[in-house]
Design a protein around this motif. Structure first.
Motif, PDB file in Angstrom:
ATOM      1  N   LEU A 177      -3.578   7.365  -4.247  1.00  0.00           N
ATOM      2  CA  LEU A 177      -4.485   8.060  -5.638  1.00  0.00           C
ATOM      3  C   LEU A 177      -5.826   7.850  -5.008  1.00  0.00           C
ATOM      4  CD1 LEU A 177      -3.114   4.932  -8.056  1.00  0.00           C
ATOM      5  CD2 LEU A 177      -2.343   8.206  -8.153  1.00  0.00           C
ATOM      6  N   ILE A 178      -6.524   9.015  -6.077  1.00  0.00           N
ATOM      7  CA  ILE A 178      -8.425   8.644  -5.812  1.00  0.00           C
ATOM      8  C   ILE A 178      -8.693   8.532  -6.751  1.00  0.00           C
ATOM      9  CG2 ILE A 178     -10.450  10.068  -4.530  1.00  0.00           C
ATOM     10  CD1 ILE A 178      -8.641  10.484  -2.331  1.00  0.00           C
ATOM     11  N   GLY A 307      -5.035   2.149  -5.035  1.00  0.00           N
ATOM     12  CA  GLY A 307      -3.648   2.322  -6.061  1.00  0.00           C
ATOM     13  C   GLY A 307      -4.197   2.315  -6.756  1.00  0.00           C
ATOM     14  N   ASP A 308      -3.473   2.149  -8.134  1.00  0.00           N
ATOM     15  CA  ASP A 308      -3.007   2.279  -9.878  1.00  0.00           C
ATOM     16  C   ASP A 308      -3.173   0.932  -9.860  1.00  0.00           C
ATOM     17  OD1 ASP A 308      -0.841  -0.407 -10.071  1.00  0.00           O
ATOM     18  OD2 ASP A 308      -0.374   0.720  -8.335  1.00  0.00           O
ATOM     19  N   PHE A 309      -3.752   0.070  -8.919  1.00  0.00           N
ATOM     20  CA  PHE A 309      -4.486  -1.863  -9.467  1.00  0.00           C
ATOM     21  C   PHE A 309      -5.872  -1.498  -9.485  1.00  0.00           C
ATOM     22  CE2 PHE A 309      -3.038  -1.192  -4.438  1.00  0.00           C
ATOM     23  CZ  PHE A 309      -4.345  -1.160  -4.198  1.00  0.00           C
ATOM     24  N   VAL A 310      -6.012  -0.117  -8.937  1.00  0.00           N
ATOM     25  CA  VAL A 310      -7.747   0.212  -9.166  1.00  0.00           C
ATOM     26  C   VAL A 310      -8.242   0.065 -10.667  1.00  0.00           C
ATOM     27  CG1 VAL A 310      -9.377   1.709  -9.541  1.00  0.00           C
ATOM     28  CG2 VAL A 310      -8.438   1.296  -6.963  1.00  0.00           C
ATOM     29  N   GLN A 311      -7.267  -0.275 -11.386  1.00  0.00           N
ATOM     30  CA  GLN A 311      -7.527  -0.441 -12.502  1.00  0.00           C
ATOM     31  C   GLN A 311      -8.278  -1.862 -13.161  1.00  0.00           C
ATOM     32  OE1 GLN A 311      -4.722   2.232 -15.349  1.00  0.00           O
ATOM     33  NE2 GLN A 311      -3.982   1.937 -13.421  1.00  0.00           N
ATOM     34  N   VAL A 312      -7.554  -2.537 -12.699  1.00  0.00           N
ATOM     35  CA  VAL A 312      -8.142  -4.199 -13.186  1.00  0.00           C
ATOM     36  C   VAL A 312      -9.886  -4.513 -12.775  1.00  0.00           C
ATOM     37  CG1 VAL A 312      -8.169  -6.172 -12.367  1.00  0.00           C
ATOM     38  CG2 VAL A 312      -6.000  -5.107 -12.408  1.00  0.00           C
ATOM     39  N   ASN A 313     -10.048  -2.673 -11.802  1.00  0.00           N
ATOM     40  CA  ASN A 313     -11.537  -3.878 -10.997  1.00  0.00           C
ATOM     41  C   ASN A 313     -12.565  -2.873 -12.448  1.00  0.00           C
ATOM     42  OD1 ASN A 313      -9.986  -3.944  -8.615  1.00  0.00           O
ATOM     43  ND2 ASN A 313     -11.010  -5.864  -8.777  1.00  0.00           N
ATOM     44  N   ILE A 314     -11.838  -1.438 -12.669  1.00  0.00           N
ATOM     45  CA  ILE A 314     -12.469  -0.411 -13.450  1.00  0.00           C
ATOM     46  C   ILE A 314     -12.439  -1.997 -15.205  1.00  0.00           C
ATOM     47  CG2 ILE A 314     -11.902   1.591 -14.824  1.00  0.00           C
ATOM     48  CD1 ILE A 314     -10.424   2.780 -12.723  1.00  0.00           C
ATOM     49  N   ALA A 315     -12.078  -2.272 -15.202  1.00  0.00           N
ATOM     50  CA  ALA A 315     -11.744  -3.051 -16.122  1.00  0.00           C
ATOM     51  C   ALA A 315     -13.052  -3.646 -16.724  1.00  0.00           C
ATOM     52  CB  ALA A 315     -10.665  -3.483 -16.628  1.00  0.00           C
ATOM     53  N   LYS A 326     -11.461   9.258 -13.877  1.00  0.00           N
ATOM     54  CA  LYS A 326     -10.007  10.018 -13.583  1.00  0.00           C
ATOM     55  C   LYS A 326      -9.414   9.392 -12.576  1.00  0.00           C
ATOM     56  CE  LYS A 326     -10.301  12.332 -17.904  1.00  0.00           C
ATOM     57  NZ  LYS A 326     -10.767  14.521 -18.331  1.00  0.00           N
ATOM     58  N   VAL A 327      -8.228  10.080 -12.186  1.00  0.00           N
ATOM     59  CA  VAL A 327      -7.550   9.500 -11.085  1.00  0.00           C
ATOM     60  C   VAL A 327      -6.090  11.147 -10.699  1.00  0.00           C
ATOM     61  CG1 VAL A 327      -5.240   8.909 -12.745  1.00  0.00           C
ATOM     62  CG2 VAL A 327      -6.054   8.623 -10.039  1.00  0.00           C
ATOM     63  N   PHE A 328      -6.904  11.882  -9.143  1.00  0.00           N
ATOM     64  CA  PHE A 328      -5.712  12.660  -8.606  1.00  0.00           C
ATOM     65  C   PHE A 328      -4.912  12.263  -7.635  1.00  0.00           C
ATOM     66  CE2 PHE A 328     -10.219  13.091  -6.862  1.00  0.00           C
ATOM     67  CZ  PHE A 328      -9.700  13.030  -6.175  1.00  0.00           C
ATOM     68  N   PRO A 329      -3.454  12.819  -6.935  1.00  0.00           N
ATOM     69  CA  PRO A 329      -3.104  12.294  -6.980  1.00  0.00           C
ATOM     70  C   PRO A 329      -3.833  12.546  -5.057  1.00  0.00           C
ATOM     71  CG  PRO A 329      -1.679  13.391  -8.366  1.00  0.00           C
ATOM     72  CD  PRO A 329      -3.352  13.947  -8.655  1.00  0.00           C
ATOM     73  N   PHE A 330      -3.759  11.627  -4.147  1.00  0.00           N
ATOM     74  CA  PHE A 330      -3.900  11.936  -2.938  1.00  0.00           C
ATOM     75  C   PHE A 330      -3.288  12.935  -2.073  1.00  0.00           C
ATOM     76  CE2 PHE A 330      -5.330  11.633   1.685  1.00  0.00           C
ATOM     77  CZ  PHE A 330      -5.534  10.227   2.167  1.00  0.00           C
ATOM     78  N   PRO A 331      -4.505  13.957  -1.835  1.00  0.00           N
ATOM     79  CA  PRO A 331      -4.721  15.343  -0.820  1.00  0.00           C
ATOM     80  C   PRO A 331      -3.636  15.351  -0.145  1.00  0.00           C
ATOM     81  CG  PRO A 331      -5.969  15.205  -1.807  1.00  0.00           C
ATOM     82  CD  PRO A 331      -5.662  13.578  -1.748  1.00  0.00           C
ATOM     83  N   SER A 332      -3.108  16.711   0.072  1.00  0.00           N
ATOM     84  CA  SER A 332      -1.974  16.646   1.063  1.00  0.00           C
ATOM     85  C   SER A 332      -2.417  17.463   1.790  1.00  0.00           C
ATOM     86  CB  SER A 332      -1.158  18.089   0.437  1.00  0.00           C
ATOM     87  OG  SER A 332      -1.354  19.385   0.241  1.00  0.00           O
ATOM     88  N   VAL A 333      -2.281  16.483   3.013  1.00  0.00           N
ATOM     89  CA  VAL A 333      -3.128  17.073   4.281  1.00  0.00           C
ATOM     90  C   VAL A 333      -2.344  17.536   5.557  1.00  0.00           C
ATOM     91  CG1 VAL A 333      -3.905  15.906   7.038  1.00  0.00           C
ATOM     92  CG2 VAL A 333      -4.522  14.506   4.704  1.00  0.00           C
TER      93      VAL A 333
END
Length: 459
Positions: A177-178, A307-315, A326-333
């Motif tokens: 995730l980014i 990862g999804d756990f970024v939400q803890v720090n955003i809080a 907001k968040v988007f999936p890591f782009p395809s390389v």
């Protein structure tokens, strides 16, 4: 046969990635802050009220120690889960803060005759080492029954060594995730990228608007391994990923060179990193998140990968997930976007009725439901109701994780021996920190990675 296997694996990975991308799109469209009608109610322990689904013994007078490297909100939330276990059993549970690498921490505790009863181990490699050292004890019948009832075979297998189950994967992570500051994107006219080339274009757009594109927590080497793994899985494919994870191919392989070359397209641009490479190497993971979501539309960076756990720090900031963040999936390389997962497993070190009961509780939906309601957490337990999660973003992430079943790849560095994949200042962590400092030294980075891997794997 090999060609057929490769096709099947790629199809599985592609479907998992598509599912994740679709889930994120739906969740962000639905999420508008804290007024989610499906949010769970909070019980006395501060988490979600649960109906007991697992029977636990009475343990009045018993005491337990649980060790984990978790700090801040993550530790506080887990303590609420432990409080529920105390309430149901009468046992007294003490949380023991551990340091990375946790295997070394546990080694010192065991040598001193004071091992914790249960440890939360963040790497399959660490579980394997604990078993080889004779520290870990197999799960009992009750814990195994909960494990089989509530977890897919893939999550069961990750905690199994030589055919015996040792680990309960209580916590999972989606590491593909980014996260981005929506004000920054709106001001710049930037869009969520789908491919690596799109990501480079988006980064330039953000830079041209006057904001540094990326915040990188390079002081914590594990964040850099996660960057590498997403690029490598998407670019080299799942078969190569599995081979490199087991050190069946060398780190001097051309596929590693290609991934490092790709990473250098971002890491090699000082202006793309908050504080440049030197600043990134002094930024710990929590700060890499908070500095992305403080300062309104002029933060230190517009995006942060993790990862999804970024939400803890955003809080910990004024930003709200789904609106300001907001968040988007890591782009395809390569052909397929990556789906990299991680997690933490409960492993018994001191076998007792109380330790086995705690492992059983952590394998049940009851424990995970409590922490799910507190946010910043995902469970691989397939019997946790998605409505237990506090907002639409997390609910859809949870659904995607469970729907993916066994079609994911576990964090590569976490599969490695701790000396290579999980020790600050050594192995992969140190090599990638050095590479962030000097992204032109691709060949030298590969040689150091291979030398350290060969020593750690014993081949």
């Amino acid at each position: 046969m090999r060609s057929s296997s490769r096709t099947t694996t790629r199809r599985a990975a592609r479907s998992a990635a598509a599912l994740l991308a679709g889930a994120l799109t739906l969740s962000l469209a639905a999420c508008g802050g804290d007024d989610d009608k499906d949010s769970p109610t909070e019980g006395a322990s501060g988490g979600t009220e649960t109906t007991a689904t697992v029977r636990l013994p009475k343990l009045d007078g018993e005491s337990l120690e649980v060790a984990a490297v978790w700090t801040g909100p993550e530790q506080a939330n887990f303590k609420k889960v432990l409080a529920e276990f105390e309430k149901r059993t009468g046992a007294k549970v003490t949380f023991v803060p551990a340091q990375d690498p946790i295997i070394n921490f546990l080694g010192s505790k065991i040598a001193g005759g004071q091992p914790p009863d249960v440890a939360m181990l963040p790497q399959p490699g660490a579980i394997r080492q604990a078993v080889e050292k004779g520290w870990a004890k197999p799960l009992g019948a009750e814990a195994q029954a909960e494990l089989k009832k509530n977890f897919s075979q893939g999550w069961q297998d990750i905690g199994t060594v030589d055919g015996k189950p040792y680990g309960v994967y209580y916590k999972a992570a989606n590491k593909s995730l980014i996260w981005y500051n929506t004000q920054v994107f709106e001001n710049a006219g930037a869009e969520e990228p789908k491919t690596w080339e799109d990501l480079l274009s988006t980064a330039q757009t953000i830079y041209d608007s006057g904001v540094t594109p990326f915040s990188v927590g390079g002081a914590d080497g594990w964040t850099l391994t996660d960057w590498f793994e997403n690029v490598y899985l998407s670019q080299a494919g799942p078969e190569k990923y599995d081979q490199l994870a087991k050190h069946e191919i060398k780190w001097t392989d051309p596929s590693v060179k290609e991934a490092l070359t790709t990473l250098a397209q971002i890491w090699g641009k000082q202006d793309y990193l908050a504080g440049g490479a030197s600043g990134a190497l002094q930024t710990e993971f929590p700060a890499s998140v908070t500095q992305t979501f403080t300062g309104g539309d002029q933060p230190k960076a517009g995006m942060v990968y993790e990862g999804d756990f970024v939400q803890v720090n955003i809080a910990e900031t004024d930003a709200k997930v789904g609106t300001d963040a907001k968040v988007f999936p890591f782009p395809s390389v390569g052909d397929t976007a990556p789906v990299v997962s991680g997690g933490d497993a409960a492993v018994i070190l001191e076998d007792s009725k109380a330790a086995q009961a705690l492992a059983t509780f952590l394998a049940s939906p009851d424990a995970a439901t409590i922490q799910a309601g507190l946010g910043g957490y995902l469970s691989p337990n397939k019997n946790v109701d998605p409505k237990a999660y506090p907002n639409a973003v997390q609910q859809e992430m949870a659904k995607a994780l469970i729907a993916a079943g066994d079609d994911f790849r576990f964090d590569m560095s976490d599969q490695a021996p701790q000396a290579f994949g999980g020790t600050p200042g050594k192995g992969e962590w140190k090599a990638l920190q050095d590479f962030l400092k000097n992204p032109k030294d691709i060949a030298g980075t590969q040689r150091r990675l291979e030398a350290d891997a060969a020593a750690a794997y014993g081949n």
